[in-house]
Design a protein around this motif. Structure first.
Motif, PDB file in Angstrom:
ATOM      1  N   TYR A 140       0.756  -1.200  -0.071  1.00  0.00           N
ATOM      2  CA  TYR A 140      -0.019  -0.072  -0.112  1.00  0.00           C
ATOM      3  C   TYR A 140       0.900   1.315  -0.094  1.00  0.00           C
ATOM      4  O   TYR A 140       0.323   2.358   0.369  1.00  0.00           O
ATOM      5  N   VAL A 143      -0.478   4.640  -1.822  1.00  0.00           N
ATOM      6  CA  VAL A 143      -1.968   4.471  -1.988  1.00  0.00           C
ATOM      7  C   VAL A 143      -2.661   5.237  -1.308  1.00  0.00           C
ATOM      8  O   VAL A 143      -2.452   5.581   0.258  1.00  0.00           O
ATOM      9  N   ARG A 159      -3.654   4.107  -6.145  1.00  0.00           N
ATOM     10  CA  ARG A 159      -2.198   4.088  -5.977  1.00  0.00           C
ATOM     11  C   ARG A 159      -1.575   5.310  -7.028  1.00  0.00           C
ATOM     12  O   ARG A 159      -1.883   5.523  -8.121  1.00  0.00           O
TER      13      ARG A 159
END
Length: 179
Positions: A140, A143, A159
């Protein structure tokens, strides 16, 4: 004799008069005066150009507040625009927020979120000072949780790719087997 100080923020505002209303005597007290460091100048320039390219004849836009909060740029604005223009402005703002989240506010180099006694800031390793990197769940990195439609709870994960300055929608769940 008065000392003349070059202020990139005032230069930005003057370069984009359709987006800022400048108080002549005290430009630093104008609505929309960016309360962030020079490392995000590129973020602001990109955003201003995108918004100007989006505005149609007769539409109005004015920044009300630009600041750093929780380590990312925040933008408040007012204006009279069509629904289509409003969506495009939100897309431009989402890109600016995502870029600020991975750009050092001091120098503009690639950065990440750091915490220094609870104060969050996006910095490169050189400018992180005594801060500690804020942990990111694997997979992540870069993100963001973003709003798809103004004034609604319609949110999505995307993202951000700093090299191409783009957002790509991603699943809110980690890939199978990474939980």
């Amino acid at each position: 004799m008065a000392r003349i100080v070059n202020d990139w923020r005032i230069d930005l505002m003057r370069a984009h008069p359709r987006l800022f209303e400048i108080v002549a005597e005290e430009p630093k007290h104008s609505f929309g005066y960016p309360l962030c460091e020079a490392g995000w100048r590129d973020v602001m320039e990109r955003l201003c150009v995108r918004i100007e390219d989006t505005l149609q004849d007769g539409e109005t836009f004015q920044f009300v507040r630009i600041k750093q909060k929780f380590g990312v740029a925040r933008f408040d604005w007012d204006g009279e625009v069509s629904d289509q223009t409003r969506l495009r402005i939100l897309e431009a703002i989402n890109l600016a927020v995502a870029r600020s989240a991975c750009s050092c506010e001091i120098c503009g180099a690639e950065g990440r979120l750091y915490s220094n006694r609870g104060w969050l800031a996006t910095r490169c390793a050189e400018h992180a000072a005594a801060g500690d990197p804020v942990p990111v769940r694997p997979g992540y990195e870069n993100v963001r949780f973003l709003r798809r439609t103004p004034g609604t709870a319609n949110m999505y994960y995307a993202r951000y790719d700093r090299a191409t300055d783009t957002l790509t929608e991603v699943s809110p769940r980690p890939p199978h087997g990474e939980e």
